[in-house]
Motif scaffolding. Sequence first.
Motif, PDB file in Angstrom:
ATOM      1  N   GLU A 166       0.794  -1.240   0.000  1.00  0.00           N
ATOM      2  CA  GLU A 166       0.000   0.000   0.000  1.00  0.00           C
ATOM      3  C   GLU A 166       0.826   1.290   0.000  1.00  0.00           C
ATOM      4  N   PRO A 167       1.593   1.519  -1.081  1.00  0.00           N
ATOM      5  CA  PRO A 167       2.312   2.799  -1.181  1.00  0.00           C
ATOM      6  C   PRO A 167       1.315   3.946  -1.317  1.00  0.00           C
ATOM      7  N   GLU A 168       1.634   5.089  -0.677  1.00  0.00           N
ATOM      8  CA  GLU A 168       0.674   6.202  -0.677  1.00  0.00           C
ATOM      9  C   GLU A 168       1.084   7.368  -1.563  1.00  0.00           C
ATOM     10  N   ARG A 169       2.382   7.673  -1.581  1.00  0.00           N
ATOM     11  CA  ARG A 169       2.854   8.822  -2.362  1.00  0.00           C
ATOM     12  C   ARG A 169       4.264   8.551  -2.843  1.00  0.00           C
ATOM     13  N   PHE A 170       4.682   9.340  -3.803  1.00  0.00           N
ATOM     14  CA  PHE A 170       6.066   9.281  -4.280  1.00  0.00           C
ATOM     15  C   PHE A 170       6.653  10.677  -4.137  1.00  0.00           C
ATOM     16  N   LEU A 171       7.745  10.795  -3.416  1.00  0.00           N
ATOM     17  CA  LEU A 171       8.374  12.111  -3.194  1.00  0.00           C
ATOM     18  C   LEU A 171       9.812  12.086  -3.681  1.00  0.00           C
ATOM     19  N   ALA A 172      10.182  13.110  -4.444  1.00  0.00           N
ATOM     20  CA  ALA A 172      11.604  13.320  -4.738  1.00  0.00           C
ATOM     21  C   ALA A 172      12.144  14.134  -3.571  1.00  0.00           C
ATOM     22  N   GLU A 173      12.912  13.494  -2.709  1.00  0.00           N
ATOM     23  CA  GLU A 173      13.325  14.103  -1.435  1.00  0.00           C
ATOM     24  C   GLU A 173      14.509  15.057  -1.602  1.00  0.00           C
ATOM     25  N   TYR A 174      15.048  15.490  -0.468  1.00  0.00           N
ATOM     26  CA  TYR A 174      15.973  16.618  -0.415  1.00  0.00           C
ATOM     27  C   TYR A 174      17.374  16.306  -0.936  1.00  0.00           C
ATOM     28  N   ARG A 208      16.339  -4.054 -11.961  1.00  0.00           N
ATOM     29  CA  ARG A 208      15.819  -4.373 -13.296  1.00  0.00           C
ATOM     30  C   ARG A 208      16.039  -3.222 -14.266  1.00  0.00           C
ATOM     31  N   LEU A 209      16.215  -2.038 -13.730  1.00  0.00           N
ATOM     32  CA  LEU A 209      16.484  -0.880 -14.594  1.00  0.00           C
ATOM     33  C   LEU A 209      17.982  -0.580 -14.631  1.00  0.00           C
ATOM     34  N   ASP A 210      18.771  -1.579 -14.252  1.00  0.00           N
ATOM     35  CA  ASP A 210      20.229  -1.460 -14.288  1.00  0.00           C
ATOM     36  C   ASP A 210      20.764  -0.311 -13.461  1.00  0.00           C
ATOM     37  N   THR A 211      20.068  -0.019 -12.380  1.00  0.00           N
ATOM     38  CA  THR A 211      20.647   0.923 -11.444  1.00  0.00           C
ATOM     39  C   THR A 211      20.569   0.298 -10.056  1.00  0.00           C
ATOM     40  N   ARG A 212      20.930   1.086  -9.037  1.00  0.00           N
ATOM     41  CA  ARG A 212      20.881   0.527  -7.694  1.00  0.00           C
ATOM     42  C   ARG A 212      20.207   1.508  -6.774  1.00  0.00           C
ATOM     43  N   ALA A 213      19.323   0.974  -5.933  1.00  0.00           N
ATOM     44  CA  ALA A 213      18.727   1.801  -4.891  1.00  0.00           C
ATOM     45  C   ALA A 213      19.437   1.469  -3.592  1.00  0.00           C
ATOM     46  N   THR A 214      19.849   2.486  -2.870  1.00  0.00           N
ATOM     47  CA  THR A 214      20.479   2.224  -1.587  1.00  0.00           C
ATOM     48  C   THR A 214      19.702   2.892  -0.455  1.00  0.00           C
ATOM     49  N   PHE A 215      19.588   2.146   0.630  1.00  0.00           N
ATOM     50  CA  PHE A 215      18.934   2.650   1.852  1.00  0.00           C
ATOM     51  C   PHE A 215      19.982   3.013   2.897  1.00  0.00           C
ATOM     52  N   VAL A 216      21.220   3.191   2.455  1.00  0.00           N
ATOM     53  CA  VAL A 216      22.297   3.505   3.406  1.00  0.00           C
ATOM     54  C   VAL A 216      21.896   4.722   4.269  1.00  0.00           C
ATOM     55  N   PRO A 217      22.161   4.685   5.579  1.00  0.00           N
ATOM     56  CA  PRO A 217      21.729   5.805   6.424  1.00  0.00           C
ATOM     57  C   PRO A 217      22.310   7.147   5.985  1.00  0.00           C
ATOM     58  N   LEU A 218      23.526   7.097   5.468  1.00  0.00           N
ATOM     59  CA  LEU A 218      24.166   8.330   5.012  1.00  0.00           C
ATOM     60  C   LEU A 218      25.018   7.959   3.806  1.00  0.00           C
ATOM     61  N   LEU A 219      24.714   8.565   2.655  1.00  0.00           N
ATOM     62  CA  LEU A 219      25.503   8.260   1.460  1.00  0.00           C
ATOM     63  C   LEU A 219      26.691   9.207   1.391  1.00  0.00           C
ATOM     64  N   ASP A 220      26.394  10.470   1.659  1.00  0.00           N
ATOM     65  CA  ASP A 220      27.433  11.497   1.610  1.00  0.00           C
ATOM     66  C   ASP A 220      27.255  12.333   2.878  1.00  0.00           C
ATOM     67  N   PRO A 221      28.265  12.342   3.757  1.00  0.00           N
ATOM     68  CA  PRO A 221      28.098  13.044   5.037  1.00  0.00           C
ATOM     69  C   PRO A 221      27.760  14.530   4.888  1.00  0.00           C
ATOM     70  N   SER A 222      28.003  15.109   3.698  1.00  0.00           N
ATOM     71  CA  SER A 222      27.661  16.524   3.554  1.00  0.00           C
ATOM     72  C   SER A 222      26.201  16.716   3.136  1.00  0.00           C
ATOM     73  N   GLN A 223      25.478  15.623   2.928  1.00  0.00           N
ATOM     74  CA  GLN A 223      24.081  15.708   2.482  1.00  0.00           C
ATOM     75  C   GLN A 223      23.142  15.103   3.525  1.00  0.00           C
ATOM     76  N   ALA A 224      21.841  15.263   3.288  1.00  0.00           N
ATOM     77  CA  ALA A 224      20.858  14.632   4.182  1.00  0.00           C
ATOM     78  C   ALA A 224      20.958  13.115   4.066  1.00  0.00           C
ATOM     79  N   GLY A 225      20.591  12.444   5.142  1.00  0.00           N
ATOM     80  CA  GLY A 225      20.661  10.987   5.150  1.00  0.00           C
ATOM     81  C   GLY A 225      19.344  10.333   4.763  1.00  0.00           C
ATOM     82  N   ASN A 226      19.363   9.007   4.769  1.00  0.00           N
ATOM     83  CA  ASN A 226      18.158   8.219   4.481  1.00  0.00           C
ATOM     84  C   ASN A 226      17.617   7.667   5.797  1.00  0.00           C
TER      85      ASN A 226
END
Length: 436
Positions: A166-174, A208-226
Motif C-alpha cells: 500500500e504505497p501512498e505517495r512518491f516524493l523526490a526528497e531533499y 531491473r532498470l540497471d541501477t541501484r537503490a540504496t537505503f544507506v543511512p548516510l551516502l554522503d556526510p555533507s548531504q541529508a541521510g536516508n
Amino acid sequence: MSADELVALVCCDLGAIVRGRALLSSALDDGLAEGVSWVPANHALTPFGPIAEPNPFGSTGDLRLLPDVATRVRVEDDGASALDFILCDIVETDGRPWAACPRSFLRDTLALLESELGARVLASFEHEFQLLLDAPPALAFSLEAQRRAAPFATRVMSSLLAAGVEPERFLAEYAPHQFEIPLAAAEGLASADRSVVFREVVRDVARRLDTRATFVPLLDPSQAGNGVHLHISLLDAGGRSLLYDASRACCLSRLGEQFAAGVLRHARALSALTAASPISAARLTPHRWSAGAVCLAERNREALLRIPPLVTLGGGDAERQLRLEYRGADATANPHLALATILLAGLEGIRERLPAPPILDRDPAELDAADAERYGVGALPSSLEQSLEALAADDTARAWLGPLLYEAYISVKRAEIDAASGRELEENCRRYAAIY
Ligand code: GLU
Ligand code: MG
C-alpha cells in the motif's frame, strides 16, 4: 506460473539483511509445511560477509525457516524472473519459536501489549532511499525530479502495489536522487513485514532498470541521510485511539505521554537497535532533519519523537491520525527488532506511569543547558560503540531481548565496529551503500 520458478523462503537477520533459501515453486507445498533448514550461526553473519567471532552459536545446531504464507510477495515484470518470496519465522526443528527470532520477538511483544494494555498496534515505516545515478540531480521535490525518475517512479509504485504494501505517495526528497514512498499503516507484525518487503521491492525494481537503490543511512556526510521513521498508534479493542485525548496538549493522551516518556528514557539503549550501524550516528546529528536530540516535539523534525500534524482539512479525523513518530531509525536496523523494542520502551513508561515529557517548541540545538534540562532534551549517542554501551548499561532494555538474542546481536555489531574502524566516515558510507 511455471514449475521451474523459484520461491525464496527468507528471514531478515540482525543486520537487516534478507537471507534464506529458495525452492522450486512445484515443491512449495512441502516447504510451507516443514520449512527449510537453517543454521543458528547464520544469525551471526555480518553485513560485510564473514561470521562474527566470537558468537553464541558456533558450528552446532539446526533450525527451520518456517514460511508465513500470508506474507508471500510476487512481483512480475515484463517476463523477467518474478520476485517471489515469503517471510519466515525462525523455529526449532519441532516448530517451537527460536529464542533469537526477531519476528517471533515482535509477535510476543504485540501479544504483551494486547494482554497488558488491551492495545493493538498500528504502525508504518517511512523509508528514504537514493538511486545511485551519475546524472546531475534535479531539484528537491520538483516535478522535474519526479519526471527524471521515470520509469523507475511508476514501476516502483506499481510493484509495491502488487506486493501488497500500500504505497501512498512518491516524493523526490531533499538529497541528490533521494526518494521517499510512505506506506499505509498496518497491524504491528504486518507493518514490520512491509518494511522488509518494501526495501526488497525497491531494490529489485532499480536492479531491473540497471541501477541501484540504496537505503544507506548516510551516502554522503555533507548531504541529508536516508531515514526510517516509525509511525506508531495504539488502538483499543473497539478501534479507538489510546493515544488521543482532545482535552490535552497536542491531543496526546496521558497514556500517550507515558509511552513517549518510556521511549525517551530508553532512547540511548534503543539507538543500538534502531541506528544499528557504525555510520548511523552520523545521520542523527543536529540540522539534518533526522533526529538531532532526545526529546518530544510537535511538528518538529529535529526531535527523536515527533507528534505529526493533525490535518482536519477535508474532514480529516484527528483521532485516527494521532500517532507518535520515532525518527531515529534507519535501514540497517532489523524492523521487527526496532518496532518491538520501541514498543517495550513505551510499555515501560506506561507501567511506571512516567510523567509527561515536555513538548519542545523550538530547535533543540539552540537551547542553553538550563533550557535543555527544562525541556528534558538529551543527546543521542555519537557512535554505535556508545549505543552498545548504553544498551549494556540499561538492564531493562537488555532484559527485553533475552540472553541469546542480546549476545548474538552484540557479536554482529562488535564485528561491524571492528570492520569499520580506522576508516574515514566517507569510506564507510560508501561501503555501507554497497550493502544496503
Ligand atoms: N532525511 C531525514 C532523515 O534522515 C528525514 C527528512 C524528513 O523526511 O523529515 O531522517
Ligand atoms: Mg522524508
